[in-house]
Design an enzyme around this catalytic site. Structure first.
Site, PDB file in Angstrom:
ATOM      1  N   TYR A  51       0.808  -1.221   0.000  1.00  0.00           N
ATOM      2  CA  TYR A  51       0.000   0.000   0.000  1.00  0.00           C
ATOM      3  C   TYR A  51       0.841   1.272   0.000  1.00  0.00           C
ATOM      4  O   TYR A  51       0.352   2.339  -0.354  1.00  0.00           O
ATOM      5  CB  TYR A  51      -0.944   0.028   1.210  1.00  0.00           C
ATOM      6  CG  TYR A  51      -1.875  -1.143   1.324  1.00  0.00           C
ATOM      7  CD1 TYR A  51      -2.133  -1.979   0.227  1.00  0.00           C
ATOM      8  CD2 TYR A  51      -2.502  -1.452   2.528  1.00  0.00           C
ATOM      9  CE1 TYR A  51      -2.990  -3.067   0.343  1.00  0.00           C
ATOM     10  CE2 TYR A  51      -3.363  -2.539   2.645  1.00  0.00           C
ATOM     11  CZ  TYR A  51      -3.589  -3.344   1.557  1.00  0.00           C
ATOM     12  OH  TYR A  51      -4.433  -4.415   1.673  1.00  0.00           O
ATOM     13  N   HIS A 107       0.698 -11.609   2.073  1.00  0.00           N
ATOM     14  CA  HIS A 107      -0.373 -10.928   1.350  1.00  0.00           C
ATOM     15  C   HIS A 107      -1.085 -11.810   0.330  1.00  0.00           C
ATOM     16  O   HIS A 107      -2.281 -11.624   0.065  1.00  0.00           O
ATOM     17  CB  HIS A 107       0.198  -9.693   0.648  1.00  0.00           C
ATOM     18  CG  HIS A 107      -0.788  -8.582   0.495  1.00  0.00           C
ATOM     19  ND1 HIS A 107      -0.414  -7.265   0.346  1.00  0.00           N
ATOM     20  CD2 HIS A 107      -2.141  -8.572   0.465  1.00  0.00           C
ATOM     21  CE1 HIS A 107      -1.487  -6.508   0.240  1.00  0.00           C
ATOM     22  NE2 HIS A 107      -2.543  -7.268   0.308  1.00  0.00           N
TER      23      HIS A 107
END
Length: 313
Positions: A51, A107
């Site tokens: 991010y 992730h």
């Protein structure tokens, strides 16, 4: 009932509502949005290496003077810049300005290179070193969890997945497997799906409970014993998400949403199938038309060859 803490198999607990930073980007905007989230009452922050705003999370916590124990921080190993887990977690901790994270996730299973057991062993070292209180995964299905558990010394505490009423049946095997091994499920994307059969029960339940449909969806997630990861730039909406923790859906409410979601899921599958079929039929018609057009010119075989070659690209 409010958004309670959910026990993890690591001995810690996780707040059942999280503020996600995946859409915020970097710079002053995420700092402003995170400040608003904290001021509103969110204290579980879900970020990731990918991010690009772990530093902004750390800056915001510092600027607000929050005690580390008052904030639950989740971040994720995203394989950014080709860095390994050992390097990535230390970089994340530096950005976040903390000595540990509460939950560290892989992730995506595609990051498990050369294989899931090898990468999970590296995650276990992160927890053993005290750099993460709990470790887990994201976007793993039940088969991938089974591979992980076959050699794990430490079970994953959580599995964060894409979950909403229209894919609930599809995700059920993963939910059931996680429950069997005491792995908490976190859900992202619960509020992002378009309208469909679920609208009818959502609207009826929302009207009866004097709530919004988003609140009902979050209450549905909560009724499943799942952690909800959500976000918004609007304070009023964040407040409504927090208030959704006080909604109590009946077993019948939950069942109606489940059934409507299943109907919608089948419809989505059929539409995708018809779309593929339509493309195939259109391609076949184009071949026939092209063959007919070039037949008298002795180019049929060349055209078919070109079209078939393009189709394989």
């Amino acid at each position: 009932m409010p958004w309670d803490l959910i026990p993890l198999n690591s001995g810690y607990s996780i707040p059942s509502l999280a503020y996600g930073t995946g859409t915020l980007g970097s710079g002053q905007w995420p700092i402003d949005q995170l400040t608003q989230a904290f001021d509103t009452g969110f204290y579980h922050i879900d970020t990731a290496q990918l991010y690009g705003n772990e530093a902004e999370v750390g800056i915001t916590i510092g600027q607000l003077g929050l005690e580390r124990s008052d904030v639950f921080i989740t971040t994720k190993f995203s394989g950014s810049n080709g860095l390994d887990i050992a390097t990535s977690i230390r970089n994340s901790l530096e950005y976040l300005n903390t000595s540990y994270v509460d939950l560290y996730l892989i992730h995506n299973p595609d990051l498990a290179v050369p294989d899931i057991p090898s990468v999970w062993s590296q995650m276990e070292k992160v927890q053993e070193a005290g750099l993460a209180r709990s470790i887990g995964v994201s976007n793993f299905n039940e088969k991938q969890l089974e591979i992980l558990l076959s050699s794990a010394k430490i079970k994953p505490a959580a599995n964060q997945i894409y979950l909403h009423p229209y894919n609930y049946q599809q995700q059920s095997p993963t939910l059931e497997y996680a429950a069997k091994y005491d792995i908490v499920i976190e859900a992202y994307g619960a509020l992002t799906e378009p309208g469909g059969p679920v609208d009818a029960p959502l609207n009826e339940i929302a009207t009866r409970l004097r709530a919004t449909t988003d609140q009902v969806l979050l209450a549905w997630i909560k009724a499943k014993g799942v952690v909800a990861v959500t976000t918004s730039s609007k304070k009023a909406r964040l407040l409504s998400y927090l208030s959704a923790g006080n909604l109590e859906l009946s077993a019948e409410d939950v069942k109606r949403i489940d059934i409507a979601g299943g109907i919608g899921e089948k419809g989505i599958t059929v539409r995708h199938g018809l779309r593929k079929l339509g493309v195939g039929v259109l391609f076949g018609i184009l071949i026939l038309v092209a063959c007919s057009y070039f037949k008298g010119r002795g180019k049929r075989s060349n055209v078919v060859e070109v079209l078939e070659r393009n189709r394989s690209l």
